[in-house]
Design an enzyme around this catalytic site. Structure first.
Site, PDB file in Angstrom:
ATOM      1  N   ASP A  51       0.804  -1.217   0.000  1.00  0.00           N
ATOM      2  CA  ASP A  51       0.000   0.000   0.000  1.00  0.00           C
ATOM      3  C   ASP A  51       0.841   1.272   0.000  1.00  0.00           C
ATOM      4  O   ASP A  51       2.053   1.224   0.221  1.00  0.00           O
ATOM      5  CB  ASP A  51      -0.949   0.012   1.214  1.00  0.00           C
ATOM      6  CG  ASP A  51      -0.249  -0.351   2.513  1.00  0.00           C
ATOM      7  OD1 ASP A  51       0.985  -0.248   2.572  1.00  0.00           O
ATOM      8  OD2 ASP A  51      -0.938  -0.731   3.463  1.00  0.00           O
TER       9      ASP A  51
ATOM     10  N   ASN B  43      -7.322  -1.712  14.289  1.00  0.00           N
ATOM     11  CA  ASN B  43      -8.719  -2.076  13.999  1.00  0.00           C
ATOM     12  C   ASN B  43      -8.810  -3.332  13.125  1.00  0.00           C
ATOM     13  O   ASN B  43      -9.863  -3.652  12.591  1.00  0.00           O
ATOM     14  CB  ASN B  43      -9.437  -0.905  13.309  1.00  0.00           C
ATOM     15  CG  ASN B  43      -8.762  -0.522  11.997  1.00  0.00           C
ATOM     16  OD1 ASN B  43      -7.822  -1.179  11.559  1.00  0.00           O
ATOM     17  ND2 ASN B  43      -9.246   0.526  11.356  1.00  0.00           N
TER      18      ASN B  43
ATOM     19  N   HIS C 280      -7.067  -3.816  10.309  1.00  0.00           N
ATOM     20  CA  HIS C 280      -6.843  -3.649   8.868  1.00  0.00           C
ATOM     21  C   HIS C 280      -5.580  -4.382   8.423  1.00  0.00           C
ATOM     22  O   HIS C 280      -4.632  -4.550   9.178  1.00  0.00           O
ATOM     23  CB  HIS C 280      -6.829  -2.177   8.443  1.00  0.00           C
ATOM     24  CG  HIS C 280      -5.643  -1.375   8.853  1.00  0.00           C
ATOM     25  ND1 HIS C 280      -5.733  -0.177   9.512  1.00  0.00           N
ATOM     26  CD2 HIS C 280      -4.314  -1.590   8.676  1.00  0.00           C
ATOM     27  CE1 HIS C 280      -4.528   0.303   9.723  1.00  0.00           C
ATOM     28  NE2 HIS C 280      -3.639  -0.536   9.226  1.00  0.00           N
TER      29      HIS C 280
ATOM     30  N   GLU D  82      -9.701  -1.418   5.364  1.00  0.00           N
ATOM     31  CA  GLU D  82     -10.289  -1.037   6.649  1.00  0.00           C
ATOM     32  C   GLU D  82     -11.529  -1.891   6.931  1.00  0.00           C
ATOM     33  O   GLU D  82     -12.062  -2.541   6.027  1.00  0.00           O
ATOM     34  CB  GLU D  82     -10.671   0.450   6.604  1.00  0.00           C
ATOM     35  CG  GLU D  82      -9.494   1.400   6.375  1.00  0.00           C
ATOM     36  CD  GLU D  82      -8.600   1.575   7.600  1.00  0.00           C
ATOM     37  OE1 GLU D  82      -8.692   0.779   8.555  1.00  0.00           O
ATOM     38  OE2 GLU D  82      -7.787   2.517   7.601  1.00  0.00           O
TER      39      GLU D  82
HETATM   40  C1  GLP Z   1      -0.475   0.644   8.160  1.00  0.00           C
HETATM   41  C2  GLP Z   1      -0.195  -0.005   6.849  1.00  0.00           C
HETATM   42  C3  GLP Z   1      -0.177  -1.492   6.977  1.00  0.00           C
HETATM   43  C4  GLP Z   1       0.625  -1.885   8.183  1.00  0.00           C
HETATM   44  C5  GLP Z   1      -0.072  -1.410   9.432  1.00  0.00           C
HETATM   45  C6  GLP Z   1       0.651  -1.745  10.737  1.00  0.00           C
HETATM   46  O1  GLP Z   1      -1.655   1.314   8.239  1.00  0.00           O
HETATM   47  N1  GLP Z   1      -1.110   0.407   5.830  1.00  0.00           N
HETATM   48  O2  GLP Z   1       0.325  -2.060   5.797  1.00  0.00           O
HETATM   49  O3  GLP Z   1       0.739  -3.285   8.219  1.00  0.00           O
HETATM   50  O4  GLP Z   1      -0.231  -0.030   9.360  1.00  0.00           O
HETATM   51  O5  GLP Z   1       1.613  -0.797  11.072  1.00  0.00           O
HETATM   52  P1  GLP Z   1       2.570  -0.924  12.308  1.00  0.00           P
HETATM   53  O6  GLP Z   1       3.466  -2.059  12.029  1.00  0.00           O
HETATM   54  O7  GLP Z   1       3.322   0.382  12.353  1.00  0.00           O
HETATM   55  O8  GLP Z   1       1.732  -1.130  13.499  1.00  0.00           O
END
Ligand code: GLP
Length: 244
Positions: free
Chosen positions: A66, A137, A139, A144
């Site tokens: 993403d 949440n 995702h 989402e």
């Molecule tokens: C983001 C990204 C995801 C990622 C997630 C977790 O929103 N779009 O691809 O896996 O957050 O992030 P973190 O590892 O910083 O908790």
């Protein structure tokens, strides 16, 4: 599903080992990556291992999950920039090995970029291993809660909850983009193997719900239970609730 609960110092190593073995066994592998705090150590460790062991990296390709809309690759907060620093640059990967939905502008046909991205995954023969982080949440990527399980790569409005969790990356809520582009749940589920990574106490509740509750679109990560080849790597803190 295989769940591995590891000490902090083994976590990145294990994830790196899984990708390393894949690339050694099949040099033209296609690996899907996710940015975020959870995967930083894994990316750096994998790059080190590939270099130390002089693995042939000339034919493997990367896909990233993403990116934010309206954030350039040169911006340190972009997913591309972070990935470049952690992984692409140390390995000196060629541009044609990297597949990324980067430098997205509000003014371009984003839908077209998404269609091309899914087409590219197909042309590469599908993703061998998709690594994923998880949002508070539930995702995965920027899928989402409420996203249908059948979605391909698509444009999303990022949840307020998710935007708030990215304040540390962008400096303030106003700076956190409101839109992103993400591989869809269907695109993710088509990978041969999925490795979900979660660290820290804040992820314990959502990991518990995602892995032990019903598969529901209210918790996007819960769909992963339906994947035939899922590995979950957790540190002790993230595993707290499923351990009880
Ligand atoms: C983001 C990204 C995801 C990622 C997630 C977790 O929103 N779009 O691809 O896996 O957050 O992030 P973190 O590892 O910083 O908790």
């Amino acid at each position: 599903m295989e769940i591995l609960i590891l000490e902090e110092n083994k976590f990145d190593d294990k994830a790196a080992e899984i990708a390393l073995t894949q690339i050694k066994n099949k040099p033209n592998s296609t690996i899907g990556f996710a940015t975020g705090n959870t995967t930083v150590g894994f990316h750096k460790r994998l790059a080190e291992k590939l270099l130390d062991e002089k693995v042939d990296i000339s034919t493997f390709s990367t896909f990233n999950l993403d990116e934010y809309v309206g954030v350039s690759s040169q911006n340190q907060s972009s997913c591309y920039y972070r990935m470049e620093e952690q992984f692409f640059k140390p390995l000196k990967l060629r541009k044609d090995q990297i597949n990324f939905l980067n430098d997205l502008s509000e003014h371009e046909d984003l839908q077209q970029r998404c269609i091309q991205f899914d087409k590219k995954i197909e042309e590469c023969g599908g993703i061998d291993i998709q690594f994923l982080g998880i949002g508070l949440n539930g995702h995965i990527g920027f899928n989402e809660p409420g996203t249908a399980f059948e979605t391909n790569t698509h444009v999303v409005d990022i949840d307020l909850n998710t935007r708030e969790s990215k304040i540390s990356v962008f400096g303030s809520l106003d700076n956190v983009p409101k839109q992103g582009v993400t591989m869809g749940i269907k695109s993710i589920m088509m990978a041969q193997k999925i490795v979900l990574l979660a660290k820290g106490e804040s992820k314990a509740e959502i990991i518990f719900k995602s892995l032990t509750g019903p598969a529901t679109k209210d918790i996007p990560a819960s769909v992963l239970q339906l994947h035939p080849n899922l590995v979950v790597i957790l540190d002790k803190a993230a595993a707290q609730k499923i351990n009880q």
